[in-house]
Design a protein around this motif. Structure first.
Motif, mmCIF file in Angstrom:
data_model
loop_
_atom_site.group_PDB
_atom_site.id
_atom_site.type_symbol
_atom_site.label_atom_id
_atom_site.label_comp_id
_atom_site.label_asym_id
_atom_site.label_seq_id
_atom_site.Cartn_x
_atom_site.Cartn_y
_atom_site.Cartn_z
ATOM 1 N N VAL A 146 48.780 30.662 19.778
ATOM 2 C CA VAL A 146 49.188 30.941 18.460
ATOM 3 C C VAL A 146 47.947 32.228 17.636
ATOM 4 C CG1 VAL A 146 51.339 29.461 18.219
ATOM 5 C CG2 VAL A 146 48.594 28.795 17.956
ATOM 6 N N ASN A 147 47.214 31.718 18.043
ATOM 7 C CA ASN A 147 46.129 32.617 17.750
ATOM 8 C C ASN A 147 45.857 34.038 17.536
ATOM 9 O OD1 ASN A 147 43.724 33.906 16.190
ATOM 10 N ND2 ASN A 147 42.694 31.238 16.366
ATOM 11 N N GLY A 148 46.605 35.186 16.785
ATOM 12 C CA GLY A 148 46.452 36.199 17.282
ATOM 13 C C GLY A 148 44.769 37.007 17.404
ATOM 14 N N GLN A 149 44.164 37.006 16.605
ATOM 15 C CA GLN A 149 42.691 36.846 17.156
ATOM 16 C C GLN A 149 42.087 36.826 18.023
ATOM 17 O OE1 GLN A 149 40.577 35.674 13.765
ATOM 18 N NE2 GLN A 149 40.582 38.359 12.379
ATOM 19 N N ALA A 150 42.291 35.361 18.107
ATOM 20 C CA ALA A 150 41.568 34.173 19.730
ATOM 21 C C ALA A 150 42.019 35.222 20.713
ATOM 22 C CB ALA A 150 42.417 33.107 19.689
ATOM 23 N N ILE A 151 43.749 35.977 20.824
ATOM 24 C CA ILE A 151 44.315 36.179 21.909
ATOM 25 C C ILE A 151 43.149 37.634 22.324
ATOM 26 C CG2 ILE A 151 46.134 38.128 22.956
ATOM 27 C CD1 ILE A 151 48.264 35.465 21.239
ATOM 28 N N ASP A 152 43.714 38.242 20.842
ATOM 29 C CA ASP A 152 42.673 40.116 21.470
ATOM 30 C C ASP A 152 41.154 39.048 21.958
ATOM 31 O OD1 ASP A 152 45.044 41.164 20.446
ATOM 32 O OD2 ASP A 152 44.575 40.982 18.346
ATOM 33 N N ALA A 153 40.317 38.863 21.554
ATOM 34 C CA ALA A 153 39.312 38.173 21.806
ATOM 35 C C ALA A 153 39.603 37.571 23.234
ATOM 36 C CB ALA A 153 38.618 36.885 21.338
ATOM 37 N N VAL A 154 40.011 37.126 23.892
ATOM 38 C CA VAL A 154 40.151 37.079 25.077
ATOM 39 C C VAL A 154 40.510 38.395 26.672
ATOM 40 C CG1 VAL A 154 41.169 34.856 26.920
ATOM 41 C CG2 VAL A 154 40.499 34.309 24.261
ATOM 42 N N VAL A 155 41.850 38.617 25.806
ATOM 43 C CA VAL A 155 41.756 39.621 26.604
ATOM 44 C C VAL A 155 41.291 40.668 26.218
ATOM 45 C CG1 VAL A 155 44.272 41.480 26.460
ATOM 46 C CG2 VAL A 155 44.361 39.057 26.467
ATOM 47 N N GLY A 156 40.474 41.071 25.188
ATOM 48 C CA GLY A 156 39.736 41.796 25.335
ATOM 49 C C GLY A 156 38.372 42.124 26.587
ATOM 50 N N GLU A 157 37.741 40.431 26.818
ATOM 51 C CA GLU A 157 36.786 39.775 26.895
ATOM 52 C C GLU A 157 37.390 39.925 29.159
ATOM 53 O OE1 GLU A 157 35.396 36.341 25.615
ATOM 54 O OE2 GLU A 157 36.677 34.696 26.196
ATOM 55 N N ILE A 158 37.811 39.557 29.056
ATOM 56 C CA ILE A 158 39.151 39.599 30.663
ATOM 57 C C ILE A 158 38.942 41.361 30.786
ATOM 58 C CG2 ILE A 158 40.747 39.132 31.878
ATOM 59 C CD1 ILE A 158 41.058 36.972 30.695
ATOM 60 N N VAL A 159 39.549 41.511 29.949
ATOM 61 C CA VAL A 159 39.802 43.838 30.143
ATOM 62 C C VAL A 159 37.882 44.366 31.282
ATOM 63 C CG1 VAL A 159 40.813 45.557 29.835
ATOM 64 C CG2 VAL A 159 42.067 43.125 29.614
ATOM 65 N N SER A 160 37.075 43.497 29.751
ATOM 66 C CA SER A 160 36.351 44.514 29.519
ATOM 67 C C SER A 160 35.107 44.000 30.962
ATOM 68 C CB SER A 160 35.270 44.156 28.184
ATOM 69 O OG SER A 160 34.802 43.266 28.211
ATOM 70 N N SER A 161 35.543 42.870 31.439
ATOM 71 C CA SER A 161 35.085 42.589 32.993
ATOM 72 C C SER A 161 35.282 42.798 33.698
ATOM 73 C CB SER A 161 34.921 40.920 32.945
ATOM 74 O OG SER A 161 36.108 40.709 33.388
ATOM 75 N N GLY A 162 36.239 44.205 33.519
ATOM 76 C CA GLY A 162 37.626 44.597 35.181
ATOM 77 C C GLY A 162 37.957 44.051 34.906
ATOM 78 N N ALA A 163 38.238 43.125 34.961
ATOM 79 C CA ALA A 163 40.048 41.947 35.321
ATOM 80 C C ALA A 163 41.068 42.399 35.094
ATOM 81 C CB ALA A 163 39.809 40.484 35.434
ATOM 82 N N ARG A 164 42.229 41.601 34.944
ATOM 83 C CA ARG A 164 43.622 41.797 34.070
ATOM 84 C C ARG A 164 44.147 41.253 33.430
ATOM 85 N NH1 ARG A 164 46.992 44.044 39.748
ATOM 86 N NH2 ARG A 164 45.278 41.762 40.077
ATOM 87 N N ALA A 165 44.795 41.005 32.245
ATOM 88 C CA ALA A 165 45.177 40.242 31.054
ATOM 89 C C ALA A 165 45.723 40.484 30.483
ATOM 90 C CB ALA A 165 43.679 39.638 30.513
ATOM 91 N N TYR A 166 46.995 39.826 29.676
ATOM 92 C CA TYR A 166 47.787 40.149 28.272
ATOM 93 C C TYR A 166 48.172 39.735 27.688
ATOM 94 C CZ TYR A 166 52.201 40.168 31.263
ATOM 95 O OH TYR A 166 53.221 39.111 31.971
#
Ligand SMILES: NC(=O)c1ccc[n+]([C@@H]2O[C@H](COP(=O)([O-])OP(=O)(O)OC[C@H]3O[C@@H](n4cnc5c(N)ncnc54)[C@H](O)[C@@H]3O)[C@@H](O)[C@H]2O)c1
Length: 261
Positions: A37-57
């Motif tokens: 439910v926390n939009g900012q937290a979602i963006d942060a976690v998706v960001g850290e996963i994608v920047s590690s070269g893995a996949r998330a949305y």
């Protein structure tokens, strides 16, 4: 890669244990749906996963709203083709003495910690049954089977609705495992002991947190809080095919809590 190309929904993945599970799954090749439910937290976690070269949305979803769960799961299938894994992790608690707990506390906690586990599972189940494959992992708690003593004037063990919901999740896991097993869906549960996250730290003063760490550590034979990856790894095991012949099981990941030994 233990979850290569598996589509995994992790609820409450914006923080704490859910975030660690999401990152761990992504590192094993999963496409992770960060549901919170926390939009900012979602963006942060998706960001850290994608920047590690893995996949998330990310998906901003209140899992207590039964009305949106259908749209949510249909959207995931539209986007990713399937749903292989659901981790029912989102949870909340209210630390309050028994005599002060109100209807609102019960409703709030039961709504998320029990009903949402049921309704999220109900929303993904048709997709898993169609695939004849799926893994559901429910996050309960050591408070679902044991208790925590009160400390001084601070009531660490006061969480009756939480404990009740978490106990119910263990039995719900067995029921769903029986119903979905014939369709190739494993349903298991993890009961964490003490891990330092916003849930266990946010509503407490630094002194109370220190006291809580000491009390909860003494309750476990390993005599310390868990590290987040020490929870994410067992969840990964139950979400992977390494646990293909395990269903209806509750795995206690609590450093060996003595109140259940
Ligand atoms: N931390 C521990 O020591 C511990 C121990 C036992 C069990 N647990 C269980 O583990 C799970 C995760 O706990 P945590 O400590 O990481 O908590 P946390 O507070 O750090 O994270 C909970 C996440 O759930 C999200 N959330 C809250 N309401 C939601 C809703 N309606 N829909 C979708 N997302 C929602 C929050 O935004 C947050 O990102 C919970 O089920 C908790 O009961 C934690």
């Amino acid at each position: 890669m233990r979850l290569k190309d598996k589509v995994a929904i992790v609820t409450g993945a914006g923080s704490g244990l859910g975030r660690a599970i999401a990152n761990r799954f992504a590192s094993e090749g999963a496409i992770v749906v960060v549901a919170d439910v926390n939009g900012q937290a979602i963006d942060a976690v998706v960001g850290e996963i994608v920047s590690s070269g893995a996949r998330a949305y990310g998906y901003n979803v209140d899992v207590t709203s039964q009305a949106v769960l259908q749209t949510f799961t249909d959207d995931v299938v539209k986007k990713s083709g399937r749903i292989d894994i659901l981790v029912n992790n989102a949870g909340i608690t209210r630390y309050r003495p028994f005599s002060l707990l109100a209807h609102e506390d019960w409703d709030l906690v039961l709504q998320l910690d029990l009903k949402a586990v049921f309704f999220c599972s109900q929303a993904v189940a048709p997709h898993m049954v169609r695939q004849q494959y799926g893994k559901i992992v429910n996050i309960s708690s050591s408070l679902g089977t044991g208790t925590t003593p009160h400390v001084g004037d601070w009531t660490a063990g006061c969480s009756a609705p939480y404990a009740s919901a978490k106990a119910a999740v263990i039995q719900l896991t067995k029921t769903l495992a029986r119903e979905l097993g014939p369709n190739g869906v494993n349903v298991n549960c993890v009961a964490p002991g003490f891990f330092l996250t916003p849930l266990t730290g946010a509503t407490r003063s630094p002194e109370q947190v220190a006291e809580h760490i000491a009390v909860r550590s003494r309750m476990a034979v390993l005599n310390r809080p868990g590290q987040l990856e020490e929870l994410a790894n067992p969840v990964l095991f139950l979400a992977s095919d390494e646990s293909s012949f395990i269903s209806g099981h509750t795995l206690h990941v609590d450093g060996g809590r003595t109140d259940r030994m």
